[in-house]
Design a protein around this motif. Structure first.
Motif, PDB file in Angstrom:
ATOM      1  N   PHE A  88      -3.665  19.559   1.226  1.00  0.00           N
ATOM      2  CA  PHE A  88      -3.713  19.532   2.689  1.00  0.00           C
ATOM      3  C   PHE A  88      -4.739  20.511   3.239  1.00  0.00           C
ATOM      4  N   THR A  89      -4.999  21.596   2.542  1.00  0.00           N
ATOM      5  CA  THR A  89      -5.956  22.585   3.029  1.00  0.00           C
ATOM      6  C   THR A  89      -7.387  22.104   2.879  1.00  0.00           C
ATOM      7  N   PHE A  90      -7.775  21.692   1.688  1.00  0.00           N
ATOM      8  CA  PHE A  90      -9.192  21.444   1.415  1.00  0.00           C
ATOM      9  C   PHE A  90      -9.603  19.975   1.501  1.00  0.00           C
ATOM     10  N   VAL A  91      -8.661  19.059   1.361  1.00  0.00           N
ATOM     11  CA  VAL A  91      -9.003  17.639   1.428  1.00  0.00           C
ATOM     12  C   VAL A  91      -8.653  17.062   2.797  1.00  0.00           C
ATOM     13  N   LEU A  92      -7.388  17.148   3.162  1.00  0.00           N
ATOM     14  CA  LEU A  92      -6.939  16.532   4.405  1.00  0.00           C
ATOM     15  C   LEU A  92      -7.274  17.352   5.637  1.00  0.00           C
TER      16      LEU A  92
ATOM     17  N   ALA B 222      -4.670  11.257   6.628  1.00  0.00           N
ATOM     18  CA  ALA B 222      -5.873  10.533   6.227  1.00  0.00           C
ATOM     19  C   ALA B 222      -6.405   9.686   7.378  1.00  0.00           C
ATOM     20  N   ALA B 223      -5.505   8.991   8.073  1.00  0.00           N
ATOM     21  CA  ALA B 223      -5.923   8.158   9.209  1.00  0.00           C
ATOM     22  C   ALA B 223      -6.517   9.015  10.325  1.00  0.00           C
ATOM     23  N   ALA B 224      -5.849  10.134  10.642  1.00  0.00           N
ATOM     24  CA  ALA B 224      -6.350  11.021  11.700  1.00  0.00           C
ATOM     25  C   ALA B 224      -7.720  11.577  11.339  1.00  0.00           C
ATOM     26  N   ASN B 225      -7.897  11.959  10.080  1.00  0.00           N
ATOM     27  CA  ASN B 225      -9.177  12.503   9.645  1.00  0.00           C
ATOM     28  C   ASN B 225     -10.301  11.496   9.780  1.00  0.00           C
ATOM     29  N   TYR B 226     -10.014  10.232   9.517  1.00  0.00           N
ATOM     30  CA  TYR B 226     -11.052   9.208   9.644  1.00  0.00           C
ATOM     31  C   TYR B 226     -11.586   9.160  11.066  1.00  0.00           C
ATOM     32  N   PHE B 227     -10.696   9.127  12.045  1.00  0.00           N
ATOM     33  CA  PHE B 227     -11.138   9.018  13.433  1.00  0.00           C
ATOM     34  C   PHE B 227     -11.771  10.318  13.926  1.00  0.00           C
ATOM     35  N   MET B 228     -11.294  11.453  13.451  1.00  0.00           N
ATOM     36  CA  MET B 228     -11.922  12.716  13.829  1.00  0.00           C
ATOM     37  C   MET B 228     -13.329  12.815  13.258  1.00  0.00           C
ATOM     38  N   TYR B 229     -13.477  12.424  11.996  1.00  0.00           N
ATOM     39  CA  TYR B 229     -14.779  12.519  11.347  1.00  0.00           C
ATOM     40  C   TYR B 229     -15.751  11.470  11.878  1.00  0.00           C
TER      41      TYR B 229
ATOM     42  N   SER C  79     -11.977  -1.414   9.637  1.00  0.00           N
ATOM     43  CA  SER C  79     -13.232  -1.747   8.969  1.00  0.00           C
ATOM     44  C   SER C  79     -13.064  -1.512   7.483  1.00  0.00           C
ATOM     45  N   THR C  80     -14.043  -1.975   6.720  1.00  0.00           N
ATOM     46  CA  THR C  80     -14.015  -1.739   5.278  1.00  0.00           C
ATOM     47  C   THR C  80     -14.044  -0.249   4.979  1.00  0.00           C
ATOM     48  N   ARG C  81     -14.855   0.486   5.728  1.00  0.00           N
ATOM     49  CA  ARG C  81     -14.939   1.937   5.515  1.00  0.00           C
ATOM     50  C   ARG C  81     -13.587   2.600   5.774  1.00  0.00           C
ATOM     51  N   TYR C  82     -12.902   2.147   6.811  1.00  0.00           N
ATOM     52  CA  TYR C  82     -11.596   2.709   7.132  1.00  0.00           C
ATOM     53  C   TYR C  82     -10.611   2.486   5.983  1.00  0.00           C
ATOM     54  N   LEU C  83     -10.626   1.277   5.427  1.00  0.00           N
ATOM     55  CA  LEU C  83      -9.724   0.977   4.320  1.00  0.00           C
ATOM     56  C   LEU C  83     -10.066   1.797   3.077  1.00  0.00           C
TER      57      LEU C  83
ATOM     58  N   LEU D 257      -8.900   6.403  -0.619  1.00  0.00           N
ATOM     59  CA  LEU D 257      -9.315   7.613  -1.332  1.00  0.00           C
ATOM     60  C   LEU D 257      -8.540   8.847  -0.872  1.00  0.00           C
ATOM     61  N   LEU D 258      -8.372   9.013   0.435  1.00  0.00           N
ATOM     62  CA  LEU D 258      -7.705  10.210   0.950  1.00  0.00           C
ATOM     63  C   LEU D 258      -6.214  10.008   1.151  1.00  0.00           C
ATOM     64  N   GLY D 259      -5.753   8.772   1.124  1.00  0.00           N
ATOM     65  CA  GLY D 259      -4.345   8.513   1.352  1.00  0.00           C
ATOM     66  C   GLY D 259      -3.617   7.953   0.150  1.00  0.00           C
ATOM     67  N   LEU D 260      -3.973   6.727  -0.232  1.00  0.00           N
ATOM     68  CA  LEU D 260      -3.219   6.036  -1.276  1.00  0.00           C
ATOM     69  C   LEU D 260      -3.390   6.669  -2.654  1.00  0.00           C
ATOM     70  N   LEU D 261      -4.591   7.163  -2.966  1.00  0.00           N
ATOM     71  CA  LEU D 261      -4.807   7.793  -4.267  1.00  0.00           C
ATOM     72  C   LEU D 261      -3.963   9.059  -4.436  1.00  0.00           C
ATOM     73  N   PRO D 262      -3.991  10.017  -3.487  1.00  0.00           N
ATOM     74  CA  PRO D 262      -3.100  11.186  -3.619  1.00  0.00           C
ATOM     75  C   PRO D 262      -1.623  10.794  -3.658  1.00  0.00           C
ATOM     76  N   ILE D 263      -1.246   9.784  -2.873  1.00  0.00           N
ATOM     77  CA  ILE D 263       0.155   9.350  -2.869  1.00  0.00           C
ATOM     78  C   ILE D 263       0.543   8.802  -4.249  1.00  0.00           C
ATOM     79  N   ALA D 264      -0.356   8.009  -4.854  1.00  0.00           N
ATOM     80  CA  ALA D 264      -0.075   7.467  -6.183  1.00  0.00           C
ATOM     81  C   ALA D 264       0.103   8.588  -7.206  1.00  0.00           C
ATOM     82  N   LEU D 265      -0.740   9.619  -7.106  1.00  0.00           N
ATOM     83  CA  LEU D 265      -0.629  10.753  -8.031  1.00  0.00           C
ATOM     84  C   LEU D 265       0.695  11.494  -7.832  1.00  0.00           C
ATOM     85  N   ILE D 266       1.091  11.662  -6.587  1.00  0.00           N
ATOM     86  CA  ILE D 266       2.347  12.358  -6.300  1.00  0.00           C
ATOM     87  C   ILE D 266       3.532  11.627  -6.923  1.00  0.00           C
TER      88      ILE D 266
END
Length: 544
Positions: free
Chosen positions: A22-26, A85-92, A119-123, A128-137
């Motif tokens: 959450f500190t360095f990625v999200l 992850a969703a919030a970061n997309y719109f902020m960035y 969009s494709t970029r959003y998905l 990468l920032l949402g589903l991948l970390p969730i899968a690892l958890i």
């Protein structure tokens, strides 16, 4: 076969890794924006910059130690990672600030507006920032410490260490943190998921739990004044409520590109210094129809209090709201209204949206049946982004090349402006068509039109796109809006309004605060709620 990537760790290590994520990625966007605010002229600046992720990490570790209990931690982190992850997309991507008002927009938007942001970029971003970390958890097997009190002890020790580190950073850099927050008021609202959780909490509280929801009636004393009663012809006022039009791109206000060729020939009165009540539809629309000025506006009260259209109805004025922008935000709930997108006019509508000319579809049939003084509100889709290229027909693609994508941050700057200007050009055409329609009824009615946008738009200035920035530091592009009037000669004569006088007032500052009282005045509605000083026509009436 052994399961793929089966990880094992204890709960303390799990919480440490979650805090790092959450500190360095999200919160990477937050860290980058925070670091960009420093002058880096002394060693103190570098130490302060390094302290920010330390404080953030300690705060997350403390929160997870307290809340990430064995039966709760994985579902909790799953939901927090997704929203972060969703919030970061719109902020960035768009420079969006996530606060209560933005959360309200999310809850109250329609499918068409929501899907225009996908969009494709959003998905890919969410994967990468949402589903991948969730899968690892969910692949991690957390091994409990034995005995149980060892885990509790380690949580207590690490939590105490986190608190001490936060206090130490505060003692060393208090002035720096205070200055950074004071001078960059939107920065704190970029910390995820705190911004989302806070926004949702405030929205839910304001929407369902705050205060008495019993309807507050106002203007029940409203009645038609002697001037409109004495008229042989009835009065018809059309209010076109614009969407996402910024004054900076209106040639009527001095924009060098001709975006208002038809309105220029319509002898409209254009106010060059008009400002909005908010920077998003969910705030501006209820505000402009309320009896409260922006500085005293109470969104919670507005949700269960009557507004301008209710007062019109109390006075015996016919009211109709025609919708093309996903809803009236409660302002038309108690008066006749219709959603034009449901009419499915093939020439103007696709599966999920309609061009604004749909607001005029068979409007003449309704006007033919009017037998009393009336106001009609036409709520445009206007220039709603990011899919500006869908807001105008092919015939209005005058400025090229265009940005035919909802990924506007990737478009060439001039192409983006061209696309937005084409949407303004279409609004110019739609308003001219409205005036033409009203002129055709000038023998039956005293007709007039008012146009006002709900808020403006950012097109990449200072790295910001779209709208919705908190008002206190919103750029001018989001608050400076077009505001114009058109009065037929018959209306001017009937109500004693001197057009030459109005043209002399167009440099004066006006705002959405004026709309409530100006429309009451235009239909000569008398009520205690009416304030003549805020009626833009009052000073130019012969009796004024």
């Amino acid at each position: 076969m052994k399961p793929f990537l089966k990880l094992r760790c204890n709960d303390i290590t799990f919480n440490l890794c979650a805090a790092l994520l959450f500190t360095f990625v999200l919160n990477g966007v937050f860290l980058l924006r925070a670091w960009q605010t420093f002058p880096y002229v002394s060693l103190q600046d570098y130490f302060f910059a390094a302290s920010i992720p330390v404080v953030l990490f300690c705060a997350f570790l403390l929160i997870f130690n307290l809340l990430a209990l064995p039966w709760l931690r994985k579902p909790l982190l799953t939901s927090l990672i997704l929203v972060s992850a969703a919030a970061n997309y719109f902020m960035y991507s768009f420079g969006t600030v996530i606060d209560t008002n933005m959360i309200q927009n999310v809850f109250e938007t329609d499918i068409q507006e929501a899907t225009s942001l996908f969009s494709t970029r959003y998905l890919i971003w969410l994967m990468l920032l949402g589903l991948l970390p969730i899968a690892l958890i969910w692949r991690v097997k957390i091994v409990s410490s034995s005995p149980w009190w060892a885990s509790v002890t380690w949580r207590a020790v690490s939590s105490l260490a986190a608190v001490l580190l936060i206090l130490m950073m505060a003692a060393l850099f208090y002035k720096d943190y205070a200055s950074m927050v004071r001078n960059n008021k939107g920065l704190v609202k970029m910390i995820t998921p705190a911004n989302v959780v806070s926004g949702v909490g405030h929205y839910v509280h304001n929407r369902w739990f705050a205060g008495n929801q019993q309807l507050v009636r106002i203007g029940t004393d409203a009645d038609k004044g002697p001037l409109i009663r004495a008229e042989k012809k009835k009065t018809l006022v059309v209010f076109v409520l614009g969407e996402t039009a910024r004054a900076e791109n209106f040639s009527l206000g001095g924009y060098p590109r001709e975006t208002n060729p038809k309105l220029k020939d319509d002898n409209v009165i254009y106010y060059k210094n008009a400002t909005s009540c908010g920077t998003e539809t969910a705030i501006s629309v209820p505000c402009m129809f309320s009896n409260m000025p922006r500085t005293q506006y109470d969104a919670e009260l507005a949700r269960h209090q009557e507004g301008l259209l209710d007062i019109m109805a109390h006075a015996g004025v016919n009211v109709l709201w025609r919708e093309n922008d996903g809803g009236c935000k409660g302002t038309c709930n108690r008066v006749p209204h219709t959603d034009m997108t449901q009419w499915q006019v093939n020439a103007l509508c696709k599966s999920d949206f309609c061009l604004d000319d749909v607001l005029l579809h068979r409007l003449n049939n309704y006007i033919d049946g009017i037998r009393d003084d009336s106001i009609i509100v036409l709520h445009q889709m206007g220039s709603h982004g990011p899919a500006y290229y869908q807001r105008y027909p092919a015939a209005m693609r005058q400025f090229t090349p265009t940005c035919d994508s909802n990924q506007i941050q990737d478009c060439d700057r001039q192409a983006l402006v061209n696309t937005y200007d084409n949407s303004i050009l279409y609004t110019d055409s739609m308003l001219d068509s409205t005036i033409t329609l009203l002129k055709s009824y000038s023998s039956k009615f005293n007709v007039a039109m008012v146009y006002l946008s709900d808020h403006g738009e950012s097109l990449g200035e200072r790295g910001m796109y779209l709208h919705g920035a908190p008002y206190m530091f919103a750029p001018e592009q989001q608050t400076h809006i077009p505001f114009l009037l058109w009065l037929s000669p018959e209306y001017e004569n009937a109500f004693g309004v001197k057009t030459a006088c109005l043209q002399q007032q167009t440099q004066n500052p006006v705002s959405q605060d004026n709309l409530f009282h100006t429309l009451l005045g235009m239909l000569n509605v008398q009520t205690r709620e009416y304030q003549p000083d805020l009626d833009m026509l009052q000073v130019c009436r012969k009796s004024g």
